[in-house]
Design a protein around this motif. Structure first.
Motif: not given
Lengths: 353, 229
Positions: A1, A58, A60, A77, A144, A146-147, A178
């Protein structure tokens, strides 16, 4: 992460310049108001397009002005808990929670985690500030992400509500796995919740690192309003005196005593020592009720705008701060290098295994 | 009921039909126009704003005349719509068009006010939760605007019900075809001995207007409760 931020952005006549790589855990984005904290968050969320730079989560790419990439917020996300909850007023609590969720799968667990069971059918307009903020947090997590970004989520709440919400934030930090960026100008929140701190002032990133380290750094004092000035120290638990019910801590070579049993022997503990709870004495105080007396050296004296002054102190490499009057500064003849004794009250804020 | 004669019932039924279609067909256009005026940034925005509001300011007879020129059987738009079998001049469809155009500025204003009252931060929040722009519009913006949209629709409907000048100029006053309640009242008042019919239609007009007002108030109150305000 990991989260990579490398941005330059003009705002309010200032230039925001942040270059940082953040791993998992909770990173506090800390600084006085107007430092650009919320702007950083809005750029990461996609609500503001930066003048130049890139943000990756991550690996992306969310935005890269050089490559002409700009993902809209909906595709990032990256969930946000805003200062003012921003619940949708026409939807029930349950429908708010599920707004960004792909299914109802995580709902029951989230309702348990955040204690929302009794609120599900309520309209957001009928919730208290603390309840609304819990719903906002659940809604963000159920999408949901990612951050997770949190923009002063406690600042609109009174003290009691803050204390009520803190444990939820701690559980989230420890269980959600997270990365969290948490904007705050409150030392108390940062000391209790953060794993690391990004210090911003006037749009410039001044420091990024573990809480105790950043708080020990030079130039920390002006970030903090005088009432909020504090030192944050990591100490280990050295023993427990069962007769008096005191925990013994080690700070450098000196013992410190904390009421109650603060944790297991050998465990680390984070202490917050408010500057207003530190008294200074030229001679080692005798016959005094205070248990915690540390020999210190003055590193810096900073006069405030009123009658007060902030004194940065060093004890065995640990930085402390004391808030005293300008008159006391003059009477004690305080200047860098002078040796003194600090009498302090301590407060444990967070146990760290 | 109310002792209405056949011609009078015809006028009431036609007025309701005309106003219904005028409202239903112009509402989506009013939403788009309000969106463009409130949030759009484009060349010619002030011209659009002026064009939308012009029917509110011009004498209705002028609007009616312009409609006749544009949508008449020889008018450019009239010929265009004739290709699809839709004719306006001297038809009830023309009365609906006149009502729609006269009510349009009121509708756009109400919808625009509602849109400007929607908290953009809620739309931002929905975006960060993964909602596309279309979904944000349908699930957040539109429901939050609903009271204003309802108010705009009722205003537009009432305006179409009461439209006189543009209607009589554009589609005339043919009993059973283009004679609406206002033009019927006007006709009855012109003929000696028809005051009774005129009075009955006047009572119907007042009842319909009051009914629309009460309906809009009830609707708005219910929506406000639902929005927790």
């Amino acid at each position: 992460m990991n989260v990579e931020i490398d941005i330059t952005h003009g705002f309010d006549g200032l230039t925001l310049r942040v270059e940082a790589e953040v791993k998992g855990g909770l990173t506090a984005v800390f600084g006085p108001s107007g430092a650009g904290k919320t702007t950083v968050l809005n750029i990461v969320a996609g609500l503001i397009r930066p003048d130049a730079g890139r943000v990756c989560v991550n690996g992306r790419v969310l935005v890269d002005t050089g490559a002409g990439v700009f993902l809209p917020p909906a595709k990032r996300r990256v969930a946000v808990v805003f200062q003012e909850a921003r619940l949708f007023p026409h939807l029930s609590v349950e429908r708010n929670l599920l707004y960004g969720a792909k299914s109802r799968d995580g709902l029951a667990d989230m309702v348990d985690l955040l204690g929302l069971g009794a609120l599900m059918t309520r309209a957001p307009g009928t919730l208290s500030g603390g309840e609304a903020q819990r719903v906002a947090l659940g809604r963000a997590l159920l999408s949901d992400p990612e951050l997770l970004l949190m923009d002063e989520p406690l600042s609109a709440l009174d003290r009691a509500r803050k204390q009520e919400l803190m444990p939820y934030f701690e559980r989230l930090r420890d269980e959600a796995r997270l990365p969290i960026l948490y904007v705050s100008h409150d030392v108390e929140e940062v000391a209790q919740l953060a794993d690391q701190v990004m210090l911003l002032r006037g749009g410039q990133m001044q420091a990024l690192g573990p809480v105790a380290q950043v708080f020990a750094g030079e130039g920390m004092a002006p970030e903090i309003s005088r009432d909020m000035a504090a030192a944050v120290l990591e100490v280990s638990i050295a023993g427990y005196d069962a007769r008096d019910g005191l925990t013994e801590l080690r700070l450098g070579g000196t013992p410190l005593w904390l009421p109650g049993q603060a944790g297991e022997l050998g465990h680390r503990l984070r202490l917050r020592i408010d500057a207003r709870d530190v008294m200074l004495s030229e001679t080692e105080p005798q016959g005094i009720s205070a248990l915690n007396i540390l020999p210190v050296t003055v590193r810096e004296v900073r006069a405030g705008p009123g009658s007060g002054a902030l004194v940065a102190l060093d004890h065995d490499g640990h930085r402390l701060m004391a808030r005293i009057t300008k008159r006391s500064v003059r009477r004690l003849g305080l200047e860098p290098g002078k040796r003194l004794f600090a009498v302090l009250k301590t407060m444990a804020v967070a146990a760290r295994g | 009921m109310l002792g209405l004669g056949e011609a009078e019932w015809g006028a009431v039924a036609l007025s309701l039909k005309v106003s219904f279609w005028a409202t239903v067909l112009s509402l989506p256009l009013a939403l788009i126009t309000a969106q463009a005026l409130a949030r759009g940034r484009f060349w010619g925005k002030s011209a659009l704003n002026l064009a939308v509001h012009l029917p509110l300011l011009m004498p209705p007879v002028v609007t009616g005349y312009l409609l006749l020129v544009l949508f008449g059987t020889q008018g450019p738009l009239g010929r265009f719509f004739a290709l699809f079998g839709v004719e306006f001049a001297f038809r009830w469809t023309g009365a609906a068009l006149a009502g729609a155009i006269m009510g349009f500025p009121l509708m756009v204003r109400a919808v625009r006010l509602a849109l400007e009252a929607v908290d953009g931060r809620l739309e931002d929040a929905a975006g960060t939760l993964g909602a596309s722009r279309a979904r944000v519009y349908l699930t957040i913006t539109l429901p939050l605007m609903a009271p204003g949209i309802a108010a705009g629709a009722i205003l537009g409907f009432a305006k179409a019900m009461g439209e006189f000048g543009a209607t009589i100029t554009f589609v005339s006053n043919i009993p059973g075809q283009t004679q609406t309640v206002p033009t019927a009242i006007y006709t009855f008042l012109q003929v000696p001995g028809q005051e009774g019919a005129a009075l009955r239609l006047i009572v119907v007009s007042i009842l319909l207007s009051a009914g629309a007002l009460i309906a809009s108030e009830l609707l708005a109150a219910r929506m406000r409760r639902r929005l927790g305000r």
